[in-house]
Motif scaffolding. Sequence first.
Motif, PDB file in Angstrom:
ATOM      1  N   SER A 209       0.738  -0.814  -0.002  1.00 27.31           N
ATOM      2  CA  SER A 209      -0.147  -0.650   0.154  1.00 27.31           C
ATOM      3  C   SER A 209       1.011   0.991   0.207  1.00 27.31           C
ATOM      4  O   SER A 209       0.462   2.235  -0.451  1.00 27.31           O
ATOM      5  CB  SER A 209      -0.707  -0.504   0.686  1.00 27.31           C
ATOM      6  OG  SER A 209      -0.254  -0.125   2.282  1.00 27.31           O
ATOM      7  N   THR A 210       1.758   1.474   1.027  1.00 28.50           N
ATOM      8  CA  THR A 210       2.761   2.418   1.464  1.00 28.50           C
ATOM      9  C   THR A 210       3.784   2.606  -0.638  1.00 28.50           C
ATOM     10  O   THR A 210       3.108   3.519  -0.987  1.00 28.50           O
ATOM     11  CB  THR A 210       3.845   1.913   1.791  1.00 28.50           C
ATOM     12  OG1 THR A 210       3.615   2.319   3.169  1.00 28.50           O
ATOM     13  CG2 THR A 210       5.348   3.944   1.963  1.00 28.50           C
ATOM     14  N   GLU A 212       2.239   2.083  -3.517  1.00 28.30           N
ATOM     15  CA  GLU A 212       1.361   2.456  -4.190  1.00 28.30           C
ATOM     16  C   GLU A 212       0.741   3.469  -4.488  1.00 28.30           C
ATOM     17  O   GLU A 212       0.809   3.750  -5.069  1.00 28.30           O
ATOM     18  CB  GLU A 212      -0.053   1.042  -4.270  1.00 28.30           C
ATOM     19  CG  GLU A 212      -0.049  -0.559  -4.303  1.00 28.30           C
ATOM     20  CD  GLU A 212      -1.056  -1.173  -4.713  1.00 28.30           C
ATOM     21  OE1 GLU A 212      -1.439  -0.627  -3.670  1.00 28.30           O
ATOM     22  OE2 GLU A 212      -0.729  -2.618  -5.356  1.00 28.30           O
ATOM     23  N   GLY A 213       0.642   3.624  -3.277  1.00 29.17           N
ATOM     24  CA  GLY A 213       0.183   4.881  -3.060  1.00 29.17           C
ATOM     25  C   GLY A 213       1.421   5.960  -2.314  1.00 29.17           C
ATOM     26  O   GLY A 213       0.934   6.969  -2.134  1.00 29.17           O
ATOM     27  N   ARG A 215       3.325   8.692  -4.405  1.00 31.09           N
ATOM     28  CA  ARG A 215       2.162  10.433  -4.669  1.00 31.09           C
ATOM     29  C   ARG A 215       2.089  10.409  -3.742  1.00 31.09           C
ATOM     30  O   ARG A 215       1.932  11.832  -3.049  1.00 31.09           O
ATOM     31  CB  ARG A 215       2.274   9.929  -6.268  1.00 31.09           C
ATOM     32  CG  ARG A 215       3.007  10.057  -6.929  1.00 31.09           C
ATOM     33  CD  ARG A 215       2.140   9.848  -8.573  1.00 31.09           C
ATOM     34  NE  ARG A 215       3.139   9.164  -9.432  1.00 31.09           N
ATOM     35  CZ  ARG A 215       3.106   9.681 -11.262  1.00 31.09           C
ATOM     36  NH1 ARG A 215       1.446  10.433 -11.319  1.00 31.09           N
ATOM     37  NH2 ARG A 215       3.769   9.217 -11.457  1.00 31.09           N
ATOM     38  N   THR A 216       0.769   9.977  -3.045  1.00 29.77           N
ATOM     39  CA  THR A 216       0.105  10.506  -1.432  1.00 29.77           C
ATOM     40  C   THR A 216       0.658  10.336  -0.339  1.00 29.77           C
ATOM     41  O   THR A 216       0.613  11.917  -0.173  1.00 29.77           O
ATOM     42  CB  THR A 216      -1.246   9.229  -2.409  1.00 29.77           C
ATOM     43  OG1 THR A 216      -1.678   9.269  -2.838  1.00 29.77           O
ATOM     44  CG2 THR A 216      -1.899   9.736  -1.048  1.00 29.77           C
ATOM     45  N   GLU A 422      -9.583   3.789 -10.872  1.00 24.84           N
ATOM     46  CA  GLU A 422      -8.186   2.847 -10.629  1.00 24.84           C
ATOM     47  C   GLU A 422      -8.458   1.688 -11.805  1.00 24.84           C
ATOM     48  O   GLU A 422      -9.713   1.203 -12.435  1.00 24.84           O
ATOM     49  CB  GLU A 422      -8.125   2.308  -9.257  1.00 24.84           C
ATOM     50  CG  GLU A 422      -8.095   2.464  -8.112  1.00 24.84           C
ATOM     51  CD  GLU A 422      -7.764   2.127  -7.028  1.00 24.84           C
ATOM     52  OE1 GLU A 422      -8.073   0.826  -7.065  1.00 24.84           O
ATOM     53  OE2 GLU A 422      -7.987   3.158  -6.009  1.00 24.84           O
TER      54      GLU A 422
END
Length: 576
Positions: A209-210, A212-213, A215-216, A422
């Motif tokens: 999750s880190t 994949e995210g 940019r967030t 997505e």
Amino acid sequence: MSRLPVADRGAVHRALRDLLGRHRRAVLGVLALHSAAAVAGLAPPWLLGRIVDRVTGGAGVATVDRLALAIGGAVLVQAVLSRYAQYAGHRFGERAVAELREDFVHRTLELPVSVVERAGSGELATRSSVDVSTVGTTVRDVVPTMVIASVQLALLFGAVFLLHPLLGLAALAGLPSIGAATRWYLRRASPAYLAEGAAAAALTETLTSTAEGARTVEAFRLADERIARGTTRIARLWAARRATLGLRTVFFSVVEASYPLPVAAALLVGGYLLARGDVSLGAVVAAALYLQQAIEPLDRLLLWTEQAQRGFASFARVLGVGLVPPEAPSTARTPRDERLVVRGARFSYGAGHDVLHGIDLEVRPGERLAVVGPSGAGKSTLARLLAGIDAPRQGVVSIGGCPVTDLDPAERRRRIALVTQEHHVFIGSVRDNLAFAAPDATDEQMRSALRTVGADWYAGLPDGLDTPLGDGARQLGAAEAQQLALARLVLADPHTLILDEATAALDPTTARRTERALAAVLTGRTVIAIAHRLNTAHDADRVAVLSDGRITEIGSHHDLVRADGAYAALWRSWHP
């Protein structure tokens, strides 16, 4: 704690028996070959004992040579039989592993979408990679090795008993301590390895999750929080692995210390029997060699016992995926039309508070409805209920008079499609990516779908529909990936489209270009748009305003602006 079920020990044993039962002939062949090899392995110690007796009895060199040649022949026969036994065992193992992998993929694809989303990518990734690989090793190597080692031990200890019953009893000297250590280990190993698997899944989820995210994480300056979370998960996995390592340390230490006991006991008892004339020196030597030979299969048996615990724990996690009820075909009647109706719908995630409170809504066939409201109002949750991904806690969501969640999954997906921001590009060719939506589509239909959504980039692909996409191949940008997803929609041809902020993640220029492509897909269909940009609401037939899980306003754009309510305030903030 795992968010997918884990099978109990009984289910694991039944699945293993079923697997072995389906390959009964192969299993029996492997056991027969290994048993024959083990029997051939009994000859050298016995023949060596005969040499000792003949030499002490004054036999000549010719006798010793004949017995030595017999030992060489027995070793050769054992080597040949062992080679073919291992070959047959690996053939069986690879076929069994292939079945397990195919069955796991089949079970995973049958999971309801809501279950997959709540389980998390880390949980499924760990079960489909680490756990399936561990089960494969167990089935291919561990189970055959343990069965074969058990057969070898039975033959070796049986041979010692045949030499003299007291020698056989002496051979059992190490079993009490080994048995006690094994029982102690087995009682603790299974829960410990299940905890280790769950900790590994949690760490994988955090890392995935880190990544994949990323940019967030960077945009909201969450790097320290994600590092702290990852460090905590690493610490939990480290603690879980230390626990299993501690079990292995105690287990193997006791077992290794027990190995010399049978040999020492057999020599002591053998010396006593030899002094009494009850056995020959060759029999004592043969007994000692048999027990020394037994260390290797006993070592393998106990070593693979540890691996078997890992395998059974992983098997329980793999089988647990199949415990989730699949989206089974329903016997409900066929919808009479495409009218979507929501009556008294309430919904909560898990045991939490309701996020939707008594929603009443009717969407006519061919209508364009925009759903607007502040973040957290429940818009995406309503979209999931309309698409049949989740079922309301109370109330009903129906299409043509049939509850959406009661429809056959294939029928539901044919009628209703949920489009989010997505859009996944699968590793494979352009054709492979489009064929997910319509396996029978022709090349011309695929090209037409790409043209319909304005995928101009397709014309520049070197190999056309056969151009590979994904890692190590052609990479698609956000807009291109979205157009590919829209082309899939054209091929799937659903009647109702639910757009959950499908262009929210794109920059304004790309979003407008994608929305123009999307307009070609929407023609003649019922459209429910979760509106992020209010120009979408402006163009809709009706607008529903959602606030705190309730529909507070509904009507056309112009009527709601004139009413000067919540929607009018949103519109003024959008167009000051």
